[in-house]
Scaffold this motif. Structure first.
Motif, PDB file in Angstrom:
ATOM      1  N   GLY A 297       6.870 -13.435 -10.398  1.00  0.00           N
ATOM      2  CA  GLY A 297       7.331 -12.897 -11.870  1.00  0.00           C
ATOM      3  C   GLY A 297       6.878 -11.489 -11.889  1.00  0.00           C
ATOM      4  O   GLY A 297       7.130 -10.970 -12.908  1.00  0.00           O
ATOM      5  N   LEU A 298       6.979 -10.812 -10.716  1.00  0.00           N
ATOM      6  CA  LEU A 298       6.570  -9.488 -10.917  1.00  0.00           C
ATOM      7  C   LEU A 298       5.211  -8.967 -11.614  1.00  0.00           C
ATOM      8  O   LEU A 298       5.370  -7.886 -12.325  1.00  0.00           O
ATOM      9  CB  LEU A 298       7.794  -8.561 -10.951  1.00  0.00           C
ATOM     10  N   GLU A 299       4.444  -9.773 -11.638  1.00  0.00           N
ATOM     11  CA  GLU A 299       3.070  -9.660 -12.395  1.00  0.00           C
ATOM     12  C   GLU A 299       2.111  -9.173 -11.409  1.00  0.00           C
ATOM     13  O   GLU A 299       1.630  -9.732 -10.351  1.00  0.00           O
ATOM     14  CB  GLU A 299       2.708 -11.249 -12.903  1.00  0.00           C
ATOM     15  N   PRO A 300       1.426  -7.975 -11.797  1.00  0.00           N
ATOM     16  CA  PRO A 300       0.190  -7.421 -11.039  1.00  0.00           C
ATOM     17  C   PRO A 300      -0.974  -8.463 -10.830  1.00  0.00           C
ATOM     18  O   PRO A 300      -1.175  -9.283 -11.577  1.00  0.00           O
ATOM     19  CB  PRO A 300      -0.215  -6.289 -11.753  1.00  0.00           C
ATOM     20  N   LYS A 301      -1.260  -8.498  -9.421  1.00  0.00           N
ATOM     21  CA  LYS A 301      -2.688  -9.219  -9.225  1.00  0.00           C
ATOM     22  C   LYS A 301      -3.460  -8.218  -8.373  1.00  0.00           C
ATOM     23  O   LYS A 301      -3.191  -8.565  -7.091  1.00  0.00           O
ATOM     24  CB  LYS A 301      -2.098 -10.396  -8.620  1.00  0.00           C
ATOM     25  N   GLU A 302      -4.128  -7.598  -9.049  1.00  0.00           N
ATOM     26  CA  GLU A 302      -5.006  -6.393  -8.338  1.00  0.00           C
ATOM     27  C   GLU A 302      -6.451  -7.149  -7.812  1.00  0.00           C
ATOM     28  O   GLU A 302      -7.138  -7.653  -8.752  1.00  0.00           O
ATOM     29  CB  GLU A 302      -5.020  -5.417  -9.354  1.00  0.00           C
ATOM     30  N   SER A 303      -6.790  -6.903  -6.676  1.00  0.00           N
ATOM     31  CA  SER A 303      -7.774  -7.604  -6.157  1.00  0.00           C
ATOM     32  C   SER A 303      -9.141  -6.375  -5.936  1.00  0.00           C
ATOM     33  O   SER A 303     -10.132  -7.032  -5.880  1.00  0.00           O
ATOM     34  CB  SER A 303      -7.540  -7.962  -4.685  1.00  0.00           C
ATOM     35  N   LEU A 304      -8.786  -5.411  -6.276  1.00  0.00           N
ATOM     36  CA  LEU A 304      -9.678  -4.174  -6.455  1.00  0.00           C
ATOM     37  C   LEU A 304     -10.213  -3.608  -7.579  1.00  0.00           C
ATOM     38  O   LEU A 304     -10.805  -2.538  -7.582  1.00  0.00           O
ATOM     39  CB  LEU A 304      -9.800  -3.231  -5.328  1.00  0.00           C
ATOM     40  N   ALA A 305      -9.296  -3.958  -8.696  1.00  0.00           N
ATOM     41  CA  ALA A 305      -9.220  -3.418  -9.987  1.00  0.00           C
ATOM     42  C   ALA A 305     -10.780  -3.440 -10.554  1.00  0.00           C
ATOM     43  O   ALA A 305     -11.156  -2.385 -11.213  1.00  0.00           O
ATOM     44  CB  ALA A 305      -8.547  -3.873 -10.941  1.00  0.00           C
ATOM     45  N   ASN A 306     -11.441  -4.623 -10.293  1.00  0.00           N
ATOM     46  CA  ASN A 306     -12.740  -4.446 -10.992  1.00  0.00           C
ATOM     47  C   ASN A 306     -13.659  -3.589 -10.346  1.00  0.00           C
ATOM     48  O   ASN A 306     -14.851  -3.160 -11.093  1.00  0.00           O
ATOM     49  CB  ASN A 306     -13.259  -5.984 -10.597  1.00  0.00           C
TER      50      ASN A 306
ATOM     51  N   PRO B   2       0.879  -1.330  -0.120  1.00  0.00           N
ATOM     52  CA  PRO B   2       0.050  -0.119  -0.061  1.00  0.00           C
ATOM     53  C   PRO B   2       0.785   1.268   0.005  1.00  0.00           C
ATOM     54  O   PRO B   2       1.488   1.627   0.840  1.00  0.00           O
ATOM     55  CB  PRO B   2      -0.707  -0.163   1.354  1.00  0.00           C
ATOM     56  N   LEU B   3       1.225   1.763  -1.049  1.00  0.00           N
ATOM     57  CA  LEU B   3       2.234   2.599  -1.381  1.00  0.00           C
ATOM     58  C   LEU B   3       1.529   4.139  -1.177  1.00  0.00           C
ATOM     59  O   LEU B   3       1.104   4.843  -2.244  1.00  0.00           O
ATOM     60  CB  LEU B   3       2.916   2.459  -2.931  1.00  0.00           C
ATOM     61  N   LEU B   4       1.807   4.872  -0.200  1.00  0.00           N
ATOM     62  CA  LEU B   4       1.101   6.074   0.274  1.00  0.00           C
ATOM     63  C   LEU B   4       1.983   7.012  -0.922  1.00  0.00           C
ATOM     64  O   LEU B   4       3.343   7.067  -0.894  1.00  0.00           O
ATOM     65  CB  LEU B   4       1.681   6.424   1.563  1.00  0.00           C
ATOM     66  N   THR B   5       1.167   8.118  -1.387  1.00  0.00           N
ATOM     67  CA  THR B   5       1.958   8.853  -2.338  1.00  0.00           C
ATOM     68  C   THR B   5       1.492  10.464  -1.804  1.00  0.00           C
ATOM     69  O   THR B   5       2.019  11.379  -2.465  1.00  0.00           O
ATOM     70  CB  THR B   5       1.493   8.901  -3.732  1.00  0.00           C
ATOM     71  N   GLY B   6       0.939  10.666  -0.643  1.00  0.00           N
ATOM     72  CA  GLY B   6       0.592  11.809   0.027  1.00  0.00           C
ATOM     73  C   GLY B   6      -0.645  11.439   1.057  1.00  0.00           C
ATOM     74  O   GLY B   6      -1.173  10.380   0.896  1.00  0.00           O
TER      75      GLY B   6
ATOM     76  N   GLU C  31      -0.258  -4.598  -6.016  1.00  0.00           N
ATOM     77  CA  GLU C  31      -0.477  -5.878  -5.476  1.00  0.00           C
ATOM     78  C   GLU C  31       0.009  -6.750  -6.777  1.00  0.00           C
ATOM     79  O   GLU C  31      -0.186  -6.366  -7.826  1.00  0.00           O
ATOM     80  CB  GLU C  31      -1.991  -6.239  -5.390  1.00  0.00           C
ATOM     81  N   PHE C  32       0.970  -7.833  -6.363  1.00  0.00           N
ATOM     82  CA  PHE C  32       1.374  -8.608  -7.349  1.00  0.00           C
ATOM     83  C   PHE C  32       1.970  -9.969  -6.815  1.00  0.00           C
ATOM     84  O   PHE C  32       1.758 -10.210  -5.635  1.00  0.00           O
ATOM     85  CB  PHE C  32       2.688  -7.918  -7.938  1.00  0.00           C
ATOM     86  N   LYS C  33       2.347 -10.858  -7.819  1.00  0.00           N
ATOM     87  CA  LYS C  33       2.778 -12.428  -7.617  1.00  0.00           C
ATOM     88  C   LYS C  33       4.039 -12.621  -8.139  1.00  0.00           C
ATOM     89  O   LYS C  33       4.777 -11.503  -8.531  1.00  0.00           O
ATOM     90  CB  LYS C  33       1.827 -13.303  -7.719  1.00  0.00           C
TER      91      LYS C  33
END
Length: 457
Positions: A395-404, A379-383, A391-393
């Protein structure tokens, strides 16, 4: 917040007294257990409770003295909260609780540290010389922060006027906020070491929070910010790295890549960095936030359970030891060789899988169809009020649980950034203290224990 206070109060009322708990744990003299967990951190407490709950759910409950957890620590820390402390959002006392208050009746607490592992005899030896045998062993010791590897760093951290601080310890995380809030002009440098560290996004989380603080208080034009990292990019996952690089450029933050901090001269406010060609570069600072180098604990590194790098060598899918003769040994979290980022979020995904596999081995003699895909989250705070939920798995492949629900998590819309921000600031700490360490929180699955193909109820 009200729900958190009610739950917290109820937990305190239902807990046994600390005096009773200390007396019970310290007088236990049993030397063999069905399951021994070494380490009572985020991984150890969670998986120990999940294992107990798993056997109970299957109708084959363990006895109350079947699982022992070995750890001499006085306190348990919610380490992800130290970034919030450094950003002025929480008091550091909110991130610490007495360890004995978190260990339930069904776990035996042995308040010592392990001095050595003897997997060939299925035993460990504590620092007092006590030998403890096991049928199954779970190593959850975490990792070591090597403050002393940077000459001048320990001295600078101990000096309240040095301008040097770090979110990577309970003792220093509040100094981060003190230094950030006090700075009126000059140069602020934030560092990240080369190699494996806890939560690889944290070094820039605190940088973005400092940047936003200076902008909101009208100091942005008087303070320059530089990011010196031993890594080649802003983040390991390209999708998120590209967006963070755009953010860095847009905000005018200097980027010095493959610059690894090697020493600090706090008297002259000078930091020295090593570059890939072996040369060094000096940088003057007014404020210096240091993310120190880290590595495996010596007790793990020097054991026969470790791989060449010093981590507990486990199968990346099952978390069982890679050597067949050590098939009753498992590892979770930062101490393991799992090739994924070392975060609390990773542990929430690892714990139910390790639990299911260990349960299956004990009850059937073989691992279950429970495989870890390397899921982790940052959870990368940017401000203030904004966050990129990476979120990723494997192979450094994104695995986003809330993108939908909220769209692409690397470029979240404003309302999504705010929701993600409150997940980090409010929901995750509440869930951690009330559910995760009790074995009833499963990360992206919430309160629902993941189901596996061969699972029994």
């Amino acid at each position: 917040m009200a729900a958190f206070l009610v739950t917290h109060r109820r937990a305190l009322l239902n807990s046994r007294s600390l005096v009773t708990r200390v007396r019970w744990g310290s007088t236990d003299s049993k030397d063999k257990y069905r399951i021994v967990v070494v380490g009572a951190g985020s991984g150890g407490l969670s998986v120990a409770n999940q294992i107990y709950n798993r056997f109970r759910a299957a109708g084959t409950p363990l006895n109350k003295d079947d699982i022992a957890i070995i750890d001499a620590a006085e306190h348990h820390f919610y380490q992800p909260g130290w970034t919030l402390v450094g950003a002025g959002l929480k008091q550091k006392s909110e991130t610490r609780r007495p360890l004995v208050s978190l260990i339930p009746d069904h776990l035996v607490h042995i308040p010592e540290n392990v001095k050595s592992f003897s997997p060939s005899s299925a035993s460990v030896t504590t620092e007092s010389g006590r030998s403890i045998s096991y049928e199954s062993l779970i190593i959850a010791t975490g990792m070591k922060i090597n403050w002393e590897n940077i000459p001048g760093l320990p001295k600078a951290l101990a000096d309240p006027s040095s301008g040097v601080s770090s979110i990577y310890s309970y003792a220093t995380c509040d100094k981060v906020w003190s230094d950030i809030d006090a700075l009126r002009s000059g140069k602020a440098i934030f560092t990240q070491p080369a190699g494996v560290i806890k939560c690889a996004g944290a070094p820039q989380k605190i940088m973005w929070m400092a940047y936003d603080r200076y902008q909101k208080t009208g100091r942005g034009d008087q303070i320059s910010i530089d990011f010196y990292t031993g890594m080649p990019t802003m983040f390991s996952v390209k999708k998120y790295s590209d967006e963070l690089e755009k953010l860095r450029i847009a905000r005018g933050v200097g980027g010095f890549f493959q610059h690894n901090l090697v020493s600090i001269d706090s008297r002259n406010h000078k930091a020295t960095f090593k570059k890939p060609d072996g040369s060094t570069a000096d940088a003057e600072y007014t404020l210096l936030h240091v993310s120190p180098p880290m590595g495996p604990l010596d007790v793990v590194k020097n054991s026969s359970l470790a791989d060449e790098a010093g981590w507990v060598s486990v199968d990346k899918m099952t978390m069982r030891h890679t050597k067949p003769e050590y098939g009753n040994v498992w590892a979770i979290g930062d101490c393991s060789s799992l090739p994924t980022s070392k975060t609390a979020a990773a542990i929430t995904a690892q714990a139910p899988i390790l639990t299911e596999n260990l349960f299956s081995v004990i009850t059937t003699g073989k691992v279950a169809d429970a495989n870890y895909d390397g899921y982790t989250s940052c959870p990368l705070l940017t401000g203030y009020g904004q966050l990129m939920l990476a979120e990723f798995k494997y192979g450094l492949e994104p695995k986003e649980s809330l993108a939908n629900y909220f769209g692409d998590q690397s470029t979240p819309r404003r309302f999504a950034r705010r929701i993600f921000y409150h997940l980090k600031k409010d929901l995750f700490p509440w869930a951690y203290w009330n559910y995760h360490i009790k074995g009833t929180w499963f990360g992206s699955h919430g309160w629902l224990r993941p189901k596996f193909p061969s699972s029994t109820p």
